[in-house]
Write a protein that holds these residues in place. Structure first.
Motif, PDB file in Angstrom:
ATOM      1  N   PRO A  48     105.447  10.078 -31.399  1.00 24.63           N
ATOM      2  CA  PRO A  48     105.771  11.167 -30.455  1.00 24.63           C
ATOM      3  C   PRO A  48     105.289  11.843 -29.932  1.00 24.63           C
ATOM      4  N   LYS A 106     108.058   8.817 -23.739  1.00 30.44           N
ATOM      5  CA  LYS A 106     109.285   7.990 -23.880  1.00 30.44           C
ATOM      6  C   LYS A 106     110.270   8.590 -23.527  1.00 30.44           C
ATOM      7  N   THR A 161     117.377   7.688 -30.100  1.00 24.76           N
ATOM      8  CA  THR A 161     117.814   8.388 -31.923  1.00 24.76           C
ATOM      9  C   THR A 161     117.248  10.105 -32.026  1.00 24.76           C
ATOM     10  N   GLY A 162     116.419   9.766 -31.813  1.00 29.23           N
ATOM     11  CA  GLY A 162     116.391  11.638 -31.477  1.00 29.23           C
ATOM     12  C   GLY A 162     117.528  12.507 -31.090  1.00 29.23           C
ATOM     13  N   ARG A 197     119.941  15.340 -33.022  1.00 30.49           N
ATOM     14  CA  ARG A 197     119.874  16.639 -32.887  1.00 30.49           C
ATOM     15  C   ARG A 197     121.296  16.702 -31.758  1.00 30.49           C
ATOM     16  N   TYR A 246     115.737  16.802 -42.717  1.00 33.15           N
ATOM     17  CA  TYR A 246     114.719  15.739 -42.793  1.00 33.15           C
ATOM     18  C   TYR A 246     113.460  16.297 -41.426  1.00 33.15           C
ATOM     19  N   GLY A 286     109.160  16.725 -40.208  1.00 31.68           N
ATOM     20  CA  GLY A 286     109.527  15.688 -39.215  1.00 31.68           C
ATOM     21  C   GLY A 286     109.280  14.229 -40.052  1.00 31.68           C
ATOM     22  N   MET A 287     109.877  14.768 -40.613  1.00 33.30           N
ATOM     23  CA  MET A 287     110.124  13.354 -42.238  1.00 33.30           C
ATOM     24  C   MET A 287     110.866  12.873 -40.810  1.00 33.30           C
ATOM     25  N   VAL A 308     114.502  10.221 -40.958  1.00 37.77           N
ATOM     26  CA  VAL A 308     115.908  11.056 -41.483  1.00 37.77           C
ATOM     27  C   VAL A 308     115.589   8.809 -42.440  1.00 37.77           C
ATOM     28  N   GLY A 349     112.616   5.888 -29.767  1.00 37.30           N
ATOM     29  CA  GLY A 349     112.590   6.281 -30.971  1.00 37.30           C
ATOM     30  C   GLY A 349     113.422   5.304 -32.094  1.00 37.30           C
ATOM     31  N   ARG A 368     112.185   2.487 -35.589  1.00 42.66           N
ATOM     32  CA  ARG A 368     110.507   3.561 -36.752  1.00 42.66           C
ATOM     33  C   ARG A 368     109.820   2.976 -37.470  1.00 42.66           C
ATOM     34  N   LEU A 370     102.977  17.464 -26.870  1.00 44.96           N
ATOM     35  CA  LEU A 370     103.774  17.727 -28.744  1.00 44.96           C
ATOM     36  C   LEU A 370     104.403  19.887 -28.384  1.00 44.96           C
ATOM     37  N   ARG A 391     105.781  21.347 -25.450  1.00 48.40           N
ATOM     38  CA  ARG A 391     106.794  20.576 -24.438  1.00 48.40           C
ATOM     39  C   ARG A 391     107.842  21.870 -25.587  1.00 48.40           C
ATOM     40  N   ARG A 437     111.148  22.966 -30.129  1.00 54.68           N
ATOM     41  CA  ARG A 437     111.955  21.984 -31.738  1.00 54.68           C
ATOM     42  C   ARG A 437     111.433  22.589 -32.073  1.00 54.68           C
ATOM     43  N   ASP A 443     110.615  21.154 -34.889  1.00 62.04           N
ATOM     44  CA  ASP A 443     109.565  20.149 -34.909  1.00 62.04           C
ATOM     45  C   ASP A 443     107.992  19.828 -33.654  1.00 62.04           C
ATOM     46  N   ARG A 445     104.458  14.427 -38.677  1.00 61.10           N
ATOM     47  CA  ARG A 445     104.689  13.519 -37.582  1.00 61.10           C
ATOM     48  C   ARG A 445     103.901  12.458 -37.104  1.00 61.10           C
TER      49      ARG A 445
HETATM   50  P1  ADP Z   1     109.681  12.469 -30.132  1.00 67.20           P
HETATM   51  O1  ADP Z   1     110.674  12.318 -29.215  1.00 67.20           O
HETATM   52  O2  ADP Z   1     109.155  13.251 -30.727  1.00 67.20           O
HETATM   53  O3  ADP Z   1     109.234  10.482 -31.194  1.00 67.20           O
HETATM   54  P2  ADP Z   1     112.408  11.480 -31.212  1.00 67.20           P
HETATM   55  O4  ADP Z   1     113.119  13.636 -30.961  1.00 67.20           O
HETATM   56  O5  ADP Z   1     112.230  10.821 -30.974  1.00 67.20           O
HETATM   57  O6  ADP Z   1     110.946  12.371 -31.856  1.00 67.20           O
HETATM   58  O7  ADP Z   1     112.830  12.150 -33.070  1.00 67.20           O
HETATM   59  C1  ADP Z   1     112.943  13.701 -33.994  1.00 67.20           C
HETATM   60  C2  ADP Z   1     113.211  13.260 -35.352  1.00 67.20           C
HETATM   61  O8  ADP Z   1     114.279  12.698 -35.914  1.00 67.20           O
HETATM   62  C3  ADP Z   1     112.225  12.592 -36.133  1.00 67.20           C
HETATM   63  O9  ADP Z   1     110.847  13.070 -36.744  1.00 67.20           O
HETATM   64  C4  ADP Z   1     112.674  12.124 -37.046  1.00 67.20           C
HETATM   65  O10 ADP Z   1     113.342  12.963 -38.111  1.00 67.20           O
HETATM   66  C5  ADP Z   1     114.453  11.658 -37.079  1.00 67.20           C
HETATM   67  N1  ADP Z   1     114.442  10.279 -36.208  1.00 67.20           N
HETATM   68  C6  ADP Z   1     114.826  10.332 -34.204  1.00 67.20           C
HETATM   69  N2  ADP Z   1     114.599   8.553 -34.487  1.00 67.20           N
HETATM   70  C7  ADP Z   1     114.470   8.192 -36.238  1.00 67.20           C
HETATM   71  C8  ADP Z   1     114.634   6.807 -36.171  1.00 67.20           C
HETATM   72  N3  ADP Z   1     114.372   5.786 -35.299  1.00 67.20           N
HETATM   73  N4  ADP Z   1     114.086   7.147 -37.974  1.00 67.20           N
HETATM   74  C9  ADP Z   1     114.289   7.754 -38.438  1.00 67.20           C
HETATM   75  N5  ADP Z   1     114.131   9.273 -38.063  1.00 67.20           N
HETATM   76  C10 ADP Z   1     114.532   8.921 -36.371  1.00 67.20           C
END
Ligand code: ADP
Ligand code: ADP
Ligand code: ZN
Length: 221
Positions: free
Chosen positions: A9, A13, A31-32, A36, A52, A56-57, A59, A84, A87, A123, A126, A160, A162, A171
């Motif tokens: 994180p 990226k 995916t993040g 969102r 989740y 910071g867990m 999904v 993302g 993962r 982070l 951000r 954010r 998180d 995270r």
């Molecule tokens: P960062 O940009 O800080 O790496 P992301 O925006 O990609 O964070 O992801 C934010 C949150 O969305 C993650 O902490 C998780 O809860 C969820 N998430 C995003 N992508 C995935 C994934 N591939 N698998 C599981 N959870 C995900």
């Protein structure tokens, strides 16, 4: 181009995928950001994943895999940058099967390498636009003082949930335990390329471009 942009994180990226999209007309599958958006729209999926994410867990795999599959099936020109995802090793395996079915094999996994101290700094500094997700950094890319997003004209610019210290620590631990093994998975099948994510945004972008264009098939396919 069909690549995964991999990294902890805050590695950059999202920032780098936007530059690659402009240069190669690739679709970003982040995916993040997608999750969102689901939370924002209060969809059934959004309601399921919100807890989740805030903590910071990760999904659950099946939810994220389903979402990526739906997006990949709508792809127009066969060019994508995954940001993302995957993962977990289970997600990487599912992605491999899916891309084989779609006849769109992955060409490279680019791992943005950034040390932990820098990650924590990035982070905690951000900020994002609550309306469109545009990313800012209090020092390197300060958000506008009036809180109006220069990209979408809306806002507000927020932190954010998180990106607060407790969630950042969680995270990073989740990354070490569940995501770092994905790197070994791609190293074994020869797709992994490591690129330093330190230095200016443009400088990191040039490193990625150099890597891709050293392998012409990656940039043009
Ligand atoms: P960062 O940009 O800080 O790496 P992301 O925006 O990609 O964070 O992801 C934010 C949150 O969305 C993650 O902490 C998780 O809860 C969820 N998430 C995003 N992508 C995935 C994934 N591939 N698998 C599981 N959870 C995900
Ligand atoms: P990720 O998508 O990997 O979580 P982001 O692209 O959101 O990472 O970047 C995390 C934070 O670091 C953002 O505030 C962003 O503006 C900043 N950032 C991105 N790239 C760099 C860089 N090369 N140097 C300094 N800060 C950066
Ligand atoms: Zn915006």
């Amino acid at each position: 181009m069909r690549i995964v942009l991999f990294g902890p994180p805050g590695a950059g990226k999202g920032t780098q995928s936007k530059l690659l999209r402009e240069r190669y007309q690739a679709t970003i599958i982040a995916t993040g950001d997608m999750l969102r958006e689901e939370v924002h729209q209060e969809t059934p999926l959004g309601r399921e994943v919100r807890r989740y994410m805030e903590q910071g867990m990760l999904v659950p795999d099946e939810l994220v895999i389903g979402m990526v599959e739906r997006r990949l099936r709508r792809l127009k020109n066969g060019r994508f940058v995954l940001d993302g995802f995957p993962r977990t090793v289970a997600q990487a395996e599912a992605l491999g099967r899916l891309l084989a079915r779609l006849h769109l094999p992955l060409q490279a996994v680019i791992s943005l390498e950034v040390p932990a101290e820098e990650i924590i700094w990035r982070l905690s500094q951000r900020r994002i636009c609550d309306a469109c997700g545009e990313t800012f950094h209090l020092t390197f890319r300060p958000p506008p003082e009036d809180g109006r997003c220069p990209v979408c004209g809306k806002g507000p610019i927020i932190q954010r949930p998180d990106d607060r210290p407790e969630a950042i620590a969680r995270r990073l631990a989740v990354y070490e335990a569940q995501t770092e093994p994905v790197k070994a998975y791609y190293a074994t099948n020869g797709l992994l390329h490591r690129v330093s994510g330190l230095g200016e945004v443009e400088e990191v972008h040039r490193r990625i471009v150099k890597l891709l264009e050293g392998r012409p098939a990656l940039a043009t396919m």
